[in-house]
Every structure is written in C-alpha cells, then in structure tokens.
Design a protein around this motif. Structure first.
Motif, PDB file in Angstrom:
ATOM      1  N   UNK A 146       0.822  -1.215   0.000  1.00 50.23           N
ATOM      2  CA  UNK A 146       0.000   0.000   0.000  1.00 50.23           C
ATOM      3  C   UNK A 146       0.853   1.261   0.000  1.00 50.23           C
ATOM      4  N   UNK A 147       2.076   1.180   0.523  1.00 50.94           N
ATOM      5  CA  UNK A 147       2.906   2.369   0.716  1.00 50.94           C
ATOM      6  C   UNK A 147       3.205   3.067  -0.596  1.00 50.94           C
ATOM      7  N   UNK A 148       3.314   4.407  -0.520  1.00 53.05           N
ATOM      8  CA  UNK A 148       3.690   5.188  -1.693  1.00 53.05           C
ATOM      9  C   UNK A 148       5.155   4.951  -2.044  1.00 53.05           C
ATOM     10  N   UNK A 149       6.003   4.828  -1.038  1.00 54.15           N
ATOM     11  CA  UNK A 149       7.420   4.517  -1.244  1.00 54.15           C
ATOM     12  C   UNK A 149       7.689   3.152  -0.630  1.00 54.15           C
ATOM     13  N   UNK A 150       7.779   2.140  -1.451  1.00 53.31           N
ATOM     14  CA  UNK A 150       7.888   0.781  -0.946  1.00 53.31           C
ATOM     15  C   UNK A 150       9.256   0.502  -0.328  1.00 53.31           C
ATOM     16  N   UNK A 151      10.286   1.141  -0.832  1.00 54.80           N
ATOM     17  CA  UNK A 151      11.601   0.941  -0.231  1.00 54.80           C
ATOM     18  C   UNK A 151      11.614   1.455   1.209  1.00 54.80           C
ATOM     19  N   UNK A 152      11.021   2.605   1.424  1.00 55.09           N
ATOM     20  CA  UNK A 152      10.959   3.148   2.773  1.00 55.09           C
ATOM     21  C   UNK A 152      10.089   2.266   3.675  1.00 55.09           C
ATOM     22  N   UNK A 153       8.982   1.732   3.137  1.00 53.54           N
ATOM     23  CA  UNK A 153       8.120   0.848   3.926  1.00 53.54           C
ATOM     24  C   UNK A 153       8.832  -0.454   4.274  1.00 53.54           C
ATOM     25  N   UNK A 154       9.608  -0.984   3.328  1.00 56.46           N
ATOM     26  CA  UNK A 154      10.362  -2.204   3.595  1.00 56.46           C
ATOM     27  C   UNK A 154      11.430  -1.959   4.656  1.00 56.46           C
ATOM     28  N   UNK A 155      12.058  -0.796   4.620  1.00 53.63           N
ATOM     29  CA  UNK A 155      13.048  -0.454   5.643  1.00 53.63           C
ATOM     30  C   UNK A 155      12.401  -0.357   7.017  1.00 53.63           C
ATOM     31  N   UNK A 156      11.231   0.286   7.085  1.00 54.17           N
ATOM     32  CA  UNK A 156      10.527   0.386   8.364  1.00 54.17           C
ATOM     33  C   UNK A 156      10.108  -0.985   8.886  1.00 54.17           C
ATOM     34  N   UNK A 157       9.666  -1.863   7.992  1.00 51.79           N
ATOM     35  CA  UNK A 157       9.283  -3.213   8.404  1.00 51.79           C
ATOM     36  C   UNK A 157      10.483  -3.984   8.938  1.00 51.79           C
ATOM     37  N   UNK A 158      11.619  -3.852   8.275  1.00 49.15           N
ATOM     38  CA  UNK A 158      12.823  -4.551   8.723  1.00 49.15           C
ATOM     39  C   UNK A 158      13.283  -4.034  10.085  1.00 49.15           C
ATOM     40  N   UNK A 159      13.263  -2.728  10.274  1.00 41.00           N
ATOM     41  CA  UNK A 159      13.662  -2.169  11.562  1.00 41.00           C
ATOM     42  C   UNK A 159      12.685  -2.571  12.667  1.00 41.00           C
TER      43      UNK A 159
END
Length: 276
Positions: A170-183
């Motif tokens: 759903x995220x507009x920036x998937x790279x940033x969302x993936x980083x947040x999920x990993x953290x």
C-alpha cells in the motif's frame, strides 16, 4: 487514495505486523516446540549431565518415596544409565500431561516411576511409585492455555506476514516501507530477547527454595534456547534488510548523464537552404 492516506495506512499495517512478531514467535515456539514430545525430550536430554539437575531429581524422588532410597538414587544419577532413565521420565511426564490436556478430565496427573526405579543396580521396594506431576487445580488453566496456543501458534505468524506484505504494497514509497518493516522486526526480536531474560530472572526469584535455582535455571535455559536463537535471528535479518534497502537507495540510483558544456543552438534560428 492520496499518498498521505496510503502512508498512514501503510504505517498502521506495518506497526501492527511488527507488534505481532514477538507474540507470534512465542506462540509458535510453545505450540510446535514445547507441545511436541520428541522435541521436548531432545531439548531436555543434555540436562542429564548437569549436577544441579541430578541433585534436584534425587531430592524430588526422596520427597515422594522416602529417605531410605536417597543414597541409591543419588548414586544412580551419576551412572550412564541415568541418561536413558532421564529421557524416559521426561517422555512419560510429557505424554501424561498432554494426554490429560487433550482428553479432558479433572483428575491429578501422575506418572509411574517403577520403570525408572527398575534401572537401579540394587533394586529397592518402593512404598509408592506414582508421582504427582500436575495437580488437578492447574489442569483447567493449562488446558485453556493449550487451546489458545494451538490457534495462535499458526495464525499469529501468518497474520504478521500478511499485514507486513499489505503495508509494503500500500505504501507510496515501498523501499521506505520495507526499511521500516525490517527495523520493526529487528526491534521485535530485541524485545523478545529482553522478555526471555526478564522471564528467567522472575522465574528464579519467585522460587520458594533457593537451593533448586541452579537446576531451574538450567531447565529454563534449555527450554528457551530456540526462542533466544529466533530472537537474535530476527534482529540480524531485520538489520540486514534495512541496511540493504538504505544502500540500494543511496548508491543504487542511476546518475543523470551530463549534457554538453555549451548551449545547443535552436534549430529554428538556423537559416534554411532556401533562405541562404
């Protein structure tokens, strides 16, 4: 859907997924690790060589069958045959508790120690061979917890994975969302490791008899070894994925090619052949 709404929805889904990570790990560990007799016996097998555990076993048998057999039991715990008897005893206790939890009933759970006592070189006529391992008052509570773990052990990890995937999609920036999920996953693993350490401290502190604390600590460490490994694995994988996303975002973008140094003349201003 605007980018602001997508960002808020993605953040909510990812936060919920990361919150479910430690709970899902604990539920899966209890449902598929502790509730499996083979895995339980394999986990407890190395404790047969622990001196504190052997002394605690001798004290427990002495409390149940009486003082006359204490020297024989203590000498038996130092023999190689005790390892086999320890495995058989743990298997018998685990199967008896599982049978009582699954089949229902409100009676006290007991285990016959006659097969274990028969391995002593000098056999002793025991006054009573049935040892109580679980009182009837705690059976209902254990049964309810077991029913919850059977459901949560499967659905909590699956729900965490689905929510994380939905939040990234759903995220507009998937790279940033993936980083947040990993953290968030790494943070969940760190909290899980902290919870295991705090649980060990509280378990040992609440013991009424400080003499058995080394044995209980050894049993706790053996049972939670897989859980500690999972917690550090979550931390390592989460940090590795977050670092990979940051590196690809910083150095993986293609650089724009530089244009010519001088200004390009406008083709419209150049004289045509007819004008020349």
């Amino acid at each position: 859907m605007t980018s602001r709404v997508r960002g808020a929805l993605s953040a909510a889904l990812i936060a919920l997924a990361c919150l479910l990570v430690p709970f899902g790990a604990v539920a899966a560990w209890a449902a598929y690790g502790l509730a499996d007799t083979g895995r339980y016996v394999t986990t407890m097998a190395p404790l047969a060589a622990d001196p504190a555990v052997r002394d605690s076993v001798a004290d427990a048998v002495e409390d149940e069958v009486g003082e006359p057999v204490r020297p024989l039991v203590r000498s038996f715990t130092r023999t190689p045959a005790f390892g086999t008897a320890w495995d058989e005893g743990n298997r018998a206790v685990h199967q008896a508790v599982l049978r009582a939890v699954r089949d229902g009933g409100h009676h006290e759970v007991t285990v016959d120690i006659a097969p274990i006592a028969a391995r002593v070189e000098h056999r002793v006529a025991l006054p009573r061979t049935e040892i109580a391992v679980l009182p009837a008052s705690q059976l209902d509570r254990l049964r309810k917890g077991y029913d919850v773990l059977e459901v949560a052990g499967f659905w909590l990890p699956v729900s965490a994975a689905v929510l994380a995937a939905a939040g990234i999609a759903v995220a507009a920036c998937r790279r940033r969302a993936l980083t947040a999920t990993a953290l968030g996953t790494a943070l969940g693993g760190a909290l899980l490791s902290l919870a295991v350490a705090v649980g060990r401290r509280l378990t040992l502190t609440d013991l009424p008899d400080p003499v058995h604390r080394p044995a209980v600590g050894a049993v706790y460490d053996a049972l939670t070894a897989t859980l500690r490994t999972v917690s550090w694995l979550l931390v390592a994988v989460g940090l590795a994925v977050a670092l990979t996303c940051w590196l690809t975002g910083r150095y993986g973008r293609p650089r724009a090619r530089r244009g010519p140094a001088g200004p390009v003349p406008d083709p419209a201003q150049q004289p045509t052949r007819a004008q020349a």
